[in-house]
Write an enzyme that holds these catalytic residues in place. Structure first.
Site, short mmCIF file in Angstrom:
data_model
loop_
_atom_site.label_atom_id
_atom_site.label_comp_id
_atom_site.label_asym_id
_atom_site.label_seq_id
_atom_site.Cartn_x
_atom_site.Cartn_y
_atom_site.Cartn_z
N THR A 216 -8.22 -1.45 2.13
CA THR A 216 -7.77 -2.36 1.07
C THR A 216 -8.29 -3.77 1.23
O THR A 216 -8.86 -4.34 0.28
CB THR A 216 -6.24 -2.34 0.97
OG1 THR A 216 -5.81 -1.00 0.69
CG2 THR A 216 -5.74 -3.26 -0.14
N ASP B 118 0.83 -1.20 0.00
CA ASP B 118 0.00 0.00 0.00
C ASP B 118 0.87 1.26 0.00
O ASP B 118 1.71 1.45 0.87
CB ASP B 118 -0.90 0.00 1.23
CG ASP B 118 -2.07 0.97 1.10
OD1 ASP B 118 -1.82 2.16 0.84
OD2 ASP B 118 -3.23 0.54 1.26
N SER C 102 -7.22 4.75 -0.74
CA SER C 102 -7.10 3.29 -0.80
C SER C 102 -8.43 2.61 -1.06
O SER C 102 -8.47 1.53 -1.66
CB SER C 102 -6.49 2.76 0.51
OG SER C 102 -5.13 3.13 0.61
N GLU D 209 -1.61 -7.58 1.98
CA GLU D 209 -1.32 -6.14 1.96
C GLU D 209 -0.23 -5.78 2.97
O GLU D 209 -0.33 -6.10 4.15
CB GLU D 209 -2.56 -5.32 2.28
CG GLU D 209 -2.29 -3.82 2.16
CD GLU D 209 -3.35 -2.94 2.81
OE1 GLU D 209 -3.53 -1.81 2.34
OE2 GLU D 209 -3.99 -3.38 3.79
N ASP E 248 2.21 2.41 3.50
CA ASP E 248 1.45 3.63 3.25
C ASP E 248 1.50 4.57 4.45
O ASP E 248 1.68 5.78 4.30
CB ASP E 248 0.00 3.26 2.93
CG ASP E 248 -0.93 4.46 2.88
OD1 ASP E 248 -0.74 5.31 2.00
OD2 ASP E 248 -1.82 4.55 3.73
N ASP F 292 -1.38 0.24 -4.65
CA ASP F 292 -2.65 0.83 -5.05
C ASP F 292 -2.49 2.31 -5.42
O ASP F 292 -3.33 2.88 -6.11
CB ASP F 292 -3.70 0.68 -3.95
CG ASP F 292 -3.21 1.13 -2.58
OD1 ASP F 292 -2.00 1.43 -2.43
OD2 ASP F 292 -4.03 1.17 -1.65
N HIS G 17 -1.57 11.11 -0.42
CA HIS G 17 -1.29 10.32 -1.60
C HIS G 17 -0.91 11.22 -2.76
O HIS G 17 -1.19 12.42 -2.75
CB HIS G 17 -2.53 9.50 -1.99
CG HIS G 17 -2.97 8.52 -0.95
ND1 HIS G 17 -4.12 7.79 -1.04
CD2 HIS G 17 -2.40 8.16 0.23
CE1 HIS G 17 -4.26 7.01 0.01
NE2 HIS G 17 -3.22 7.23 0.81
#
Length: 562
Positions: free
Chosen positions: A137, A44, A84, A259, A264, A306, A507
């Protein structure tokens, strides 16, 4: 003569067909249904620069870099910068949606996922994550909800629909009476009734004997890998190994999503230490999948993030054409670990009754000395106060409101009001060799407090760096009562030492790299959309999740070859 020429020409053409057929991007589509098993691993938030940083840190390429195939677009239905939930929905169902939505389209439809399709074909199914297993996710592969925040409701869609469930988030499965978040239902009890082995610690991994398992290893999210309780909490690789072992008992094959959730979160925190260690922990999970695929011969392994998080750059303006990632090798904990240690070891001074002047906090000197377990002696004849705190002494000249410390005389550190001396909490901490971080709660001034601590003494052993005066100023400039401000600033300080810069704490919108190994891996060559991913997987598994997938694969080949 003519016949011999024809035979030679035919043989040459056949050789060319065989040669061209072996080149990526030139062959026809892989035979439908050839991949018995699919392991989809999602790091992620991981973009290209994450790989670069981890490679430099490791000193060699990561195990799966050799299997790079192409790039994947990440935009959502309502923005070019996805979250996500929307990205995962596209990757799981083949449909774009708005940010924040869990496998629900903007029109309100609820498309089933590639995991659902695998289950309907009799295959085993699994979800593994280092976040709460009900986080965005993993959720998109089995649940439907207009909001990713409705995890209590999302948890209801797991038991009975997924065979292997491993991660954090026990609170989403327990009833409120047992400290959980479910209003009434006990989803763990229901899982046991349906034949799931239920495990909660690393030592439980070896006692799983059935073909279904629910493993919840923390009440909430798991920690970064560098901060993980290795004795009691399994690594992502260990959870992946268990999932593969259990699911491979199904003769029809399986679909497994793994994941690396915390990659992330490290990006959001701009924490290069946590980021690199979680990427390397993710690599170990990939290695488990690759080892199985190489032995099995009927498995496809796909690795793709992602989206990218944080906009990390290897290098910064101050460093010029240099990086200093090697300095991170001495770190023993993440920015979160530093934050927790600083707040735990600090003396907390209530500032609810302190006076605030020009944004700075002043508290009565006697109270300040008492809280720090120092000594104060008032000399009425000399109109001065002798103070000793933390092994440091200074004198306060009350006539001209100065402080004398050794041969230095300073002004502006305190003021007198109605016979009481009020001292600047942060400047006073610096005078005695400590630092003061201020913590405030919006709308509740009575909860304001100062955290007095030796930042160098606490932080340097964790991060393996020598902090500068500038570092200390940055660290005490943020709100220590905020959930993330302090740890974020720690990440920024560490990054500066490593000559790493960041573009965002959110992001970003660029494409992400895609890696694949095994049956049908060449179908991912080139640039694809995230909605293409489950369509390719469905075709290769033969689960027929999309009615037009054969035509889709042909169009994909035509675009790639022309």
């Amino acid at each position: 003569m003519l016949q011999r020429f024809i035979r030679k020409t035919a043989a040459l053409l056949m050789s060319l067909v065989i040669l061209l057929g072996s080149l990526p991007g030139t062959a026809g589509a892989e035979a439908k249904g050839r991949a018995k098993n699919v392991i989809l691993l999602i790091p992620d938030g991981m973009g290209i620069s994450y790989m670069t940083a981890a490679r430099i840190f490791k000193g060699e390429e990561l195990s799966f870099e050799r299997y790079v195939k192409g790039l994947m677009k990440t935009y959502s239905a309502d923005t070019n910068i996805t979250d996500s939930a929307a990205a995962g929905t596209a990757m799981a169902t083949g449909y774009k949606t708005n940010n924040g939505m869990i496998s629900v389209t903007p029109e309100g439809k609820q498309p089933s996922s590639i995991l659902d399709a695998a289950r309907e074909k009799g295959k085993g199914t699994g979800l593994v994550a280092t976040s709460r297993i009900t986080h965005a996710t993993p959720a998109v592969f089995t649940a439907h909800d207009p909001s990713r925040g409705n995890e209590v409701a999302i948890a209801l869609d797991y038991i009975g629909n997924v065979d292997v469930i491993l991660g954090g988030g026990r609170d989403m499965f327990l009833p409120q009476k047992d400290g959980g978040n479910q209003p009434e239902r006990d989803l763990i009890a229901e899982a046991k009734d349906q034949g799931y082995d239920y495990i909660t610690s690393r030592s439980d991994l070896n006692r799983v004997t059935g073909d279904k398992v629910l493993g919840l290893f923390d009440m909430s999210d798991l920690k970064y890998d560098i901060d993980r309780d290795q004795a009691n909490v399994p690594s992502l690789a260990e959870m992946t190994g268990l999932a593969v072992d259990v699911l491979s008992r199904n003769d029809q094959g399986f679909f497994l999503m793994v994941e690396g959730s915390q990659i992330d979160w490290a990006g959001h925190a701009n924490d290069p230490v946590a980021l690199i260690h979680d990427v390397l922990a993710f690599e170990e999970a990939v290695n488990v999948a690759l080892e199985f695929a190489k032995k099995d011969g009927n498995t496809l392994v796909v690795i793709v993030g992602d989206h990218e998080t944080g906009g990390i750059n290897i290098g910064n303006t101050a460093g010029g054409y240099k990086e200093n990632i090697a300095v991170l090798k001495k770190a023993k904990g993440s920015a979160n670990a530093v934050r927790d240690a600083l707040k735990k070891q600090a003396v907390q001074l209530p500032l609810g009754s302190a006076k605030q002047v020009d944004g700075r906090y002043y508290m009565p000197v006697r109270e300040w000395v008492r809280e720090l377990k120092g000594e104060l002696v008032y000399d009425e004849a000399a109109s001065s106060v002798q103070v000793s705190v933390n092994g440091t002494a200074f004198a306060m000249n009350l006539l001209n409101e100065t402080i004398v410390q050794g041969e230095e005389t300073e002004e502006g550190i305190y003021f007198l009001e109605e016979g009481t001396a009020y001292i600047d909490v942060q400047k006073a901490a610096t005078m005695i060799g400590l630092q003061a971080g201020i913590g405030t709660v919006e709308g509740e001034p009575g909860k304001t407090k100062a955290y007095i601590v030796d930042i160098r003494k606490v932080m340097e052993p964790i991060v393996g760096l020598e902090l500068t005066e500038s570092d200390l100023q940055w660290l005490t400039s943020v709100n220590w009562e905020s959930g993330s401000a302090l740890s974020n600033e720690v990440g920024t300080v560490i990054s500066a030492h490593a000559l790493i810069s960041w573009g965002s704490r959110h992001h970003t919108g660029e494409e992400v790299p895609l890696y694949a190994y095994g049956i049908g891996s060449d179908e991912f060559v080139g640039l694809i959309d995230n909605t293409d991913l489950p369509r390719i997987l469905s075709y290769l598994m033969g689960v027929e999740h999309f009615s037009d997938e054969t035509e889709f694969m042909q169009k994909l080949e035509n675009r790639r070859n022309h």
